[in-house]
Each structure stands twice: as structure tokens, then as C-alpha cells.
Design a protein around this motif. Structure first.
Motif, PDB file in Angstrom:
ATOM      1  N   GLY A  58      44.392  76.431 102.546  1.00 37.04           N
ATOM      2  CA  GLY A  58      43.777  75.822 103.712  1.00 37.04           C
ATOM      3  C   GLY A  58      43.567  74.325 103.617  1.00 37.04           C
ATOM      4  N   LYS A  59      44.110  73.695 102.583  1.00 35.65           N
ATOM      5  CA  LYS A  59      44.001  72.249 102.430  1.00 35.65           C
ATOM      6  C   LYS A  59      45.101  71.564 103.235  1.00 35.65           C
ATOM      7  N   CYS A  60      44.701  70.568 104.020  1.00 41.52           N
ATOM      8  CA  CYS A  60      45.688  69.814 104.792  1.00 41.52           C
ATOM      9  C   CYS A  60      46.402  68.825 103.879  1.00 41.52           C
ATOM     10  N   VAL A  61      47.647  68.550 104.173  1.00 42.92           N
ATOM     11  CA  VAL A  61      48.446  67.651 103.348  1.00 42.92           C
ATOM     12  C   VAL A  61      47.975  66.203 103.445  1.00 42.92           C
ATOM     13  N   PHE A  62      47.291  65.858 104.550  1.00 40.07           N
ATOM     14  CA  PHE A  62      46.842  64.484 104.740  1.00 40.07           C
ATOM     15  C   PHE A  62      45.461  64.266 104.124  1.00 40.07           C
ATOM     16  N   ASP A  64      42.873  62.143 104.692  1.00 33.90           N
ATOM     17  CA  ASP A  64      42.228  61.161 105.565  1.00 33.90           C
ATOM     18  C   ASP A  64      40.777  61.516 105.887  1.00 33.90           C
ATOM     19  N   GLY A  65      40.210  62.428 105.099  1.00 29.40           N
ATOM     20  CA  GLY A  65      38.817  62.802 105.276  1.00 29.40           C
ATOM     21  C   GLY A  65      38.582  64.143 105.924  1.00 29.40           C
ATOM     22  N   LEU A  66      39.602  64.721 106.537  1.00 24.67           N
ATOM     23  CA  LEU A  66      39.398  65.999 107.227  1.00 24.67           C
ATOM     24  C   LEU A  66      39.095  67.132 106.265  1.00 24.67           C
ATOM     25  N   ASN A  67      39.761  67.182 105.131  1.00 24.93           N
ATOM     26  CA  ASN A  67      39.541  68.278 104.187  1.00 24.93           C
ATOM     27  C   ASN A  67      38.089  68.367 103.749  1.00 24.93           C
ATOM     28  N   LYS A  95      40.919  65.728 119.523  1.00 26.83           N
ATOM     29  CA  LYS A  95      42.050  66.653 119.624  1.00 26.83           C
ATOM     30  C   LYS A  95      42.744  66.809 118.269  1.00 26.83           C
ATOM     31  N   SER A  96      43.030  65.679 117.607  1.00 24.02           N
ATOM     32  CA  SER A  96      43.675  65.738 116.290  1.00 24.02           C
ATOM     33  C   SER A  96      42.787  66.470 115.291  1.00 24.02           C
ATOM     34  N   PHE A  97      41.491  66.187 115.334  1.00 26.23           N
ATOM     35  CA  PHE A  97      40.548  66.815 114.414  1.00 26.23           C
ATOM     36  C   PHE A  97      40.505  68.328 114.619  1.00 26.23           C
ATOM     37  N   LEU A  98      40.362  68.762 115.862  1.00 21.25           N
ATOM     38  CA  LEU A  98      40.243  70.197 116.128  1.00 21.25           C
ATOM     39  C   LEU A  98      41.529  70.942 115.819  1.00 21.25           C
ATOM     40  N   ASP A  99      42.670  70.363 116.170  1.00 18.38           N
ATOM     41  CA  ASP A  99      43.944  71.019 115.847  1.00 18.38           C
ATOM     42  C   ASP A  99      44.043  71.292 114.350  1.00 18.38           C
ATOM     43  N   ARG A 100      43.746  70.291 113.556  1.00 24.10           N
ATOM     44  CA  ARG A 100      43.893  70.435 112.108  1.00 24.10           C
ATOM     45  C   ARG A 100      42.767  71.265 111.492  1.00 24.10           C
ATOM     46  N   LEU A 101      41.538  71.081 111.975  1.00 26.88           N
ATOM     47  CA  LEU A 101      40.424  71.866 111.443  1.00 26.88           C
ATOM     48  C   LEU A 101      40.661  73.354 111.652  1.00 26.88           C
TER      49      LEU A 101
END
Length: 205
Positions: A58-62, A64-67, A95-101
Motif C-alpha cells: 500500500g505504499k505509493c511510489v511517490f 511527496d508526503g502522502l504515504n 483530487k490527487s490526494f484522494l485518488d492516491r489515498l
């Protein structure tokens, strides 16, 4: 118990923040810890559908603080998402945050308490509100009910406080979410419904 509130506005202390603060104040009065995290000033890229998160816990590749924020959301009992409205919808960062979260963490969202609110000068709020709620519904979260749409009006920072009905709605969200969390705590012994394996039906054959 703890609730994470997401401030999607680029303005740290604008109307989105002040509306979230009202919700959090009511939660605090009910003995529930809260944390407001501002994401509106972050440079968050959109989801690239690379599949990395599915292969890496569940870790995002980017990076940038989202993980880091996702881990806080996973550990929390509830989630509130606040967004400003610019063009009759949530802003690009939200939108970007929710898509990735939700792409990375949807499995951990099941039956968490959820609430959305949007802040705007005039119109487009209901469309933005429904946009956020779709993430909650897709992930089987418990959406906190309110007495009216949680659309808070105000243009310049501080104007939201003059929306008396909006402020009442924000207080209502806080108290109702606290009630949902306490109900969940009281019902911990209940067995959750069985989660079937997801069937992915393709429309193109």
C-alpha cells in the motif's frame, strides 16, 4: 479515539480550515482527539496507475508526503475531508490526494467514520460534496449524517464564520461523528459482515 481532518485549501487558515476547526472542536468536547493536516499547499502528483502500491504493502511510489499521511489515516477511527470549491468541484490537490489515498489505503477504510465539507463563495458546493462522498461509499465507510448539505459559504478568510447555518452544520457533523464512533466502540463485539472477494466485471470483451 482519533479523527484526522484534511484541509485541502492552499490557505492554511482560510474558510476550509475554520470550518474543519468547528467540527474538530465538537469532537474534542466529546473526548475524541483530532488532528488537522493541511495538504492544499503540498505538491502532490496525481495517481499514475503504476501498480506499485499493490505490490508494496500500500505504499505509493511517490515520496511527496502522502504515504506518511496515509499511515495516520489508517491508524485513525475517522476521516474528515475539507475542500475549497473553485470550479464546481474539489480542487486539484484534493483530487490527487484522494485518488492516491484511496487507491493505496481503501482496504483499511472499511467502517471508519467519514465526513466531507466544502467551502466556497457562492455555488457548486453540492457537486463537490458528492465527489468526496463517492470515495467514502466506494470504501464502505460510514458517512456521518447532517441536517443539511455540509456546504459552508465564505469568500475571504473568516467569512465562513458569518454563515450561521453552515457553522451549525459543522457542529452537527462533529457531534454526530462522535456518536457514530461511540456506537462503534460499544459494538466492538459484533462480527463484521463477511467481505467477499471483489468481482471485477469487464465491459469490453
Amino acid at each position: 479515539m482519533k479523527v484526522i481532518a484534511i484541509n485541502g485549501s492552499p490557505k492554511a487558515k482560510g474558510n476550509t480550515y475554520s470550518s474543519l476547526a468547528v467540527v474538530c472542536e465538537e469532537l474534542n468536547k466529546n473526548g475524541i482527539e483530532t488532528e488537522i493536516i493541511q495538504i492544499g499547499n503540498m505538491n502532490l502528483t496525481g495517481c499514475k496507475a503504476c501498480g506499485y502500491c499493490g505490490k508494496n504493502g500500500g505504499k505509493c511510489v511517490f515520496n511527496d508526503g502522502l504515504n506518511e499521511i496515509a499511515e495516520k489515516v489508517k491508524a485513525a477511527d475517522g476521516l474528515i475531508v475539507g475542500s475549497p470549491v473553485y470550479y464546481a468541484g474539489i480542487n486539484g490537490t484534493v483530487k490527487s490526494f484522494l485518488d492516491r489515498l484511496f487507491f493505496t489505503s481503501s482496504a483499511s477504510m472499511r467502517f471508519k467514520a467519514a465526513a466531507a465539507l466544502v467551502a466556497l463563495r457562492r455555488s457548486g458546493g453540492v457537486a463537490a460534496l458528492e465527489e468526496i462522498n463517492r470515495y467514502f461509499l466506494f470504501s464502505e465507510m460510514i458517512i456521518t449524517p447532517t441536517r443539511y448539505w455540509s456546504v459552508i459559504h465564505g469568500g475571504a478568510p473568516g467569512e465562513a464564520a458569518k454563515d450561521e447555518e453552515g457553522m451549525q452544520i459543522a457542529r452537527n457533523i462533529g457531534n454526530n461523528m462522535a456518536y457514530i464512533l461511540k456506537m462503534k466502540e460499544a459494538a466492538e463485539s459484533l462480527e463484521k459482515p463477511v467481505l467477499e472477494d471483489k468481482i471485477k466485471m469487464g465491459f469490453i470483451r
